[in-house]
Enzyme design. Structure first.
Site, mmCIF file in Angstrom:
data_model
loop_
_atom_site.group_PDB
_atom_site.id
_atom_site.type_symbol
_atom_site.label_atom_id
_atom_site.label_comp_id
_atom_site.label_asym_id
_atom_site.label_seq_id
_atom_site.Cartn_x
_atom_site.Cartn_y
_atom_site.Cartn_z
ATOM 1 N N LYS B 215 0.585 -23.391 7.009
ATOM 2 C CA LYS B 215 -0.057 -22.656 5.829
ATOM 3 C C LYS B 215 -0.909 -23.362 5.087
ATOM 4 O O LYS B 215 -0.734 -24.554 4.740
ATOM 5 C CB LYS B 215 0.852 -21.962 4.952
ATOM 6 C CG LYS B 215 1.812 -20.932 5.565
ATOM 7 C CD LYS B 215 1.074 -19.676 5.981
ATOM 8 C CE LYS B 215 2.281 -18.605 6.629
ATOM 9 N NZ LYS B 215 1.658 -17.531 6.845
ATOM 10 N N ASP B 243 -3.618 -21.057 8.412
ATOM 11 C CA ASP B 243 -3.548 -19.851 7.981
ATOM 12 C C ASP B 243 -3.527 -19.860 6.548
ATOM 13 O O ASP B 243 -2.818 -20.179 5.896
ATOM 14 C CB ASP B 243 -1.972 -19.265 8.316
ATOM 15 C CG ASP B 243 -1.964 -17.906 7.838
ATOM 16 O OD1 ASP B 243 -2.697 -17.342 7.263
ATOM 17 O OD2 ASP B 243 -0.902 -17.333 8.071
ATOM 18 N N GLU B 269 -6.720 -18.402 10.240
ATOM 19 C CA GLU B 269 -6.415 -17.316 10.167
ATOM 20 C C GLU B 269 -6.267 -16.675 8.776
ATOM 21 O O GLU B 269 -5.939 -17.396 7.827
ATOM 22 C CB GLU B 269 -4.563 -17.415 10.617
ATOM 23 C CG GLU B 269 -4.118 -15.989 10.348
ATOM 24 C CD GLU B 269 -2.486 -16.168 11.140
ATOM 25 O OE1 GLU B 269 -2.466 -16.897 11.849
ATOM 26 O OE2 GLU B 269 -1.649 -15.376 10.661
ATOM 27 N N GLU B 296 -2.886 -9.095 10.602
ATOM 28 C CA GLU B 296 -1.607 -8.741 10.045
ATOM 29 C C GLU B 296 -1.889 -7.785 8.964
ATOM 30 O O GLU B 296 -1.086 -6.819 8.684
ATOM 31 C CB GLU B 296 -0.796 -9.715 9.669
ATOM 32 C CG GLU B 296 -1.247 -10.642 8.476
ATOM 33 C CD GLU B 296 -0.255 -11.750 7.970
ATOM 34 O OE1 GLU B 296 -0.274 -13.125 8.568
ATOM 35 O OE2 GLU B 296 0.639 -11.429 7.208
ATOM 36 N N ASP B 319 -0.294 -6.129 14.095
ATOM 37 C CA ASP B 319 1.251 -6.313 13.530
ATOM 38 C C ASP B 319 1.642 -4.754 13.963
ATOM 39 O O ASP B 319 1.110 -3.759 13.974
ATOM 40 C CB ASP B 319 1.135 -6.196 12.030
ATOM 41 C CG ASP B 319 2.366 -6.274 11.165
ATOM 42 O OD1 ASP B 319 2.636 -7.248 10.846
ATOM 43 O OD2 ASP B 319 2.857 -5.150 11.046
ATOM 44 N N HIS B 346 0.827 -10.914 15.140
ATOM 45 C CA HIS B 346 1.718 -11.201 13.834
ATOM 46 C C HIS B 346 2.995 -10.952 13.872
ATOM 47 O O HIS B 346 3.367 -10.031 14.507
ATOM 48 C CB HIS B 346 1.292 -10.361 12.522
ATOM 49 C CG HIS B 346 1.847 -10.887 11.366
ATOM 50 N ND1 HIS B 346 2.462 -10.007 10.633
ATOM 51 C CD2 HIS B 346 2.177 -12.164 10.695
ATOM 52 C CE1 HIS B 346 3.106 -10.451 9.627
ATOM 53 N NE2 HIS B 346 2.761 -11.809 9.670
#
Lengths: 427, 427
Positions: B215, B243, B269, B296, B319, B346
């Site tokens: 992240k 991400d 992402e 997602e 997703d 996701h």
């Protein structure tokens, strides 16, 4: 001041019983509102709502309640409603359920508009004037700039707002004298007979409207006949917009609109999915010289931004209560002004005319500075339930002068149409 | 068979207490599910849910209930679940609250996935096999083609599905033997210390993963340090995806990713708003050779269609529960196959790994026919609450063999984590 309570109401009008509001995607709407009253420790109140068409209104009402912990017991500063709005739309748990779209975003709209209604009442001003009197810096501070800066930066917005100060006094005088242009959707609901369509089209012209709108998209032969009848009824000089309410795929939209082109449609509205930026751009190319309009179901400023970047629309139809209320609509008005696209707001439903007029009048005074090719939709439904109903004369919205955002539904109407326990629904 | 009842549960896990799942936009998620059990007059059951992160889960639960009049007391034909799905997503009153996005769409996902779980149980097959065994014509009938035909027509989809029959037996044998590739997000949550990041990165590689994810997006200096530490920990041959969870504007995204480029990120992402097709396309051009992934939070097939039309993404991250379940995801898999973009779903949250594996395995056997550059996200949270938990070995999802969609949360977990009255929340 501090917010002491939120009162939430589920109010539904049984409009489906008469096919008012019927279109190619929505055959039987019951115009409804998830309605909220903000109460404060000063006694000041703010009213707001989002517009729905029946079943599921309880979801928007529950979403308004779900925001309560972010509002009740906390300060509300009428001079910093940008912060109030971002407190709601940035809440990570609620944002997950969008992000910035659908039920949670419509609920945020009800609350943010209620906060502006309150701010107008506190200031003793209608919201169009409250907004138009803000210094440009404070207008810019209302906007959530996240995701916008590739299309419009705050400094560009400031320039736009400063430039729009030229001629403001003249525009305001004219606005107060004659109002803001309207167009009439009343004649064209899909469930109406040909006779009713022709009669209502003629009446609209007699009442001073220079643009009417017809619902299309269910059956092509019917649409050709209805468009011909309407054109014959109003003559060549009245604009007739057509509205497919998202019924078509891209290629189908192009073929259908071309078939109606002999009757000179002014715009085709919602030809396809409101999410389809590239689809709208392709349709716009394919149906020229007919223009393309959309926006009542556009979820947020990010989709509108792209509609403008992609040259996908000729008219931008913001809705007062689908994006997150005044603050996001200020962003959208600024984007439209930068790209030179006229804003012709969606209205009708219940209360949308009352609320959205404040945005167009603010736009005229302080943002775009123009009413050219602009008109607010007008439908003559349900205004009698409002304490400060719209007044339309000679095809124009007259300027509202009561403090607030004209959003208040009469207490007796809220009680009578309360769902499911009001007298209208129990019977 | 006839649906006799819907049981709806609001189940929340207090994951925020340990910062599991923390990222730049979501600092304190409590992984949650609005959960539904379909009961039928044959005794067969179907389980489904949508994934939320805490507050507002009650809205998705209420939306599931709001669909009940369209389902309870009516026939459910496991051989025509396309009709079942369209019955929900085309309902005009509920559609008004999206359209096809947000709370109502997530609720539809829970119900549609529950119907597939039920169909799998009735057929005695896991859903990946149920889908892969359908004739191409029946796969095409699952899809709601509205708004898709400018990008993909039903006849093109049929051709894709027929072509994918080549080599199916070999692919199935390999899938059963080694499973489907996975990548690990477990190391990279933003709330973790550097030591924990390094330790978990090494553990992921030791466990056989060839891709991990970090992240980013809160603080650039922190991100540079964490990316360097992760790269040093795993060496040059392991893919490290990053991400940003929608944190950036377009230009900011490009600058930030370029600053991390020396550490060879595999993909960026969710660099910006999931609605911003044109923004993703601009970012993709601006960050090459780093790749762009998103999905997602993409609301529906219309936005995915445009992401593909605009060459905006290198990887499509569907997703299982945000778009309207299996049926809309079949459309998205077909679109991705036509445009040649790998699907890397996701997962994580609660139950997303369990459910989405069925879609990727179906894709491999019957649609794209490939696992090249494809991997399903894997996070080792909360699997112990499922009756048929995922099994990951050597960086691969092993094939689930129980009938259904692996969606069932154990009854005792549903009771313990019930919100607000379960023992975990009362204490």
């Amino acid at each position: 001041m501090k917010v002491t309570a939120l009162d939430v109401h589920d109010v539904r009008f049984p409009t489906s019983r008469r096919l008012d509001g019927s279109d190619a995607m929505n055959p039987d709407p019951d115009y409804s509102a998830a309605y909220v009253v903000l109460h404060t420790d000063t006694g000041a109140e703010g009213h707001g709502f989002c517009f729905t068409i029946g079943r599921g209104t309880e979801l928007c009402a529950a979403a308004i309640e779900a925001y309560a912990p972010l509002i009740v017991g906390r300060e509300l500063d009428p001079a910093d409603l940008g912060e109030f709005a971002r407190r709601l739309t940035h809440d990570s748990h609620m944002r997950w359920l969008g992000p910035e779209k659908g039920v949670v975003h419509m609920a945020a709209a009800a609350l943010i508009n209620a906060a502006f209604d309150l701010a107008g009442r506190v200031a003793g001003k209608p919201v169009w004037r409250l907004l138009a009197d803000l210094p440009p810096e404070q207008v810019v501070d209302l906007v959530d700039w996240r995701y916008l800066t590739d299309a419009l930066r705050p400094d560009e917005a400031l320039d736009l707002l400063r430039t729009a100060r030229d001629g403001r006094a003249e525009r305001e005088a004219a606005l107060l004298a004659t109002g803001y242009p309207a167009y009439a959707t009343t004649p064209g609901w899909l469930g109406y007979t040909d006779d009713k369509l022709v009669r209502l089209s003629r009446e609209a012209v007699a009442e001073g409207f220079t643009q009417i709108k017809l619902k299309v998209g269910s059956d092509l032969d019917d649409d050709i006949r209805r468009m011909r009848l309407a054109r014959e009824a109003v003559g060549p000089d009245i604009r007739i917009a057509i509205d497919a309410n998202q019924r078509w795929d891209v290629e189908q939209a192009i073929a259908w609109v071309r078939a109606l082109e002999p009757y000179d449609p002014w715009w085709i509205e919602e030809p396809t999915s409101p999410d389809d930026v590239l689809g709208h751009a392709a349709i716009r190319t394919g149906v020229r010289p007919v223009r393309v309009a959309t926006g009542e179901h556009v979820a947020n400023r990010v989709i509108f931004k792209q509609m403008l970047q992609a040259d996908a629309i000729d008219f931008l139809q913001l809705d007062a209560c689908r994006v997150s209320g005044v603050t996001e609509n200020v962003a959208i008005l600024l984007l439209a002004a930068k790209y030179g696209v006229p804003v012709c707001p969606h209205a009708g439903g219940v209360g949308l005319c009352e609320v959205v007029q404040h945005l167009s009048m603010f736009d005229h005074l302080a943002v775009s500075g123009s009413t050219e090719d602009r008109a607010i939709e007008y439908v003559d439904h349900l205004h009698e339930h409002f304490t400060d109903p719209v007044r339309v004369r000679d095809g124009h919205y007259l300027v509202p002068d009561a403090p607030g955002m004209s959003a208040e539904i009469k207490a007796e109407s809220r009680a009578e149409y309360a769902y499911p326990d009001g007298p209208v629904w129990r019977s």
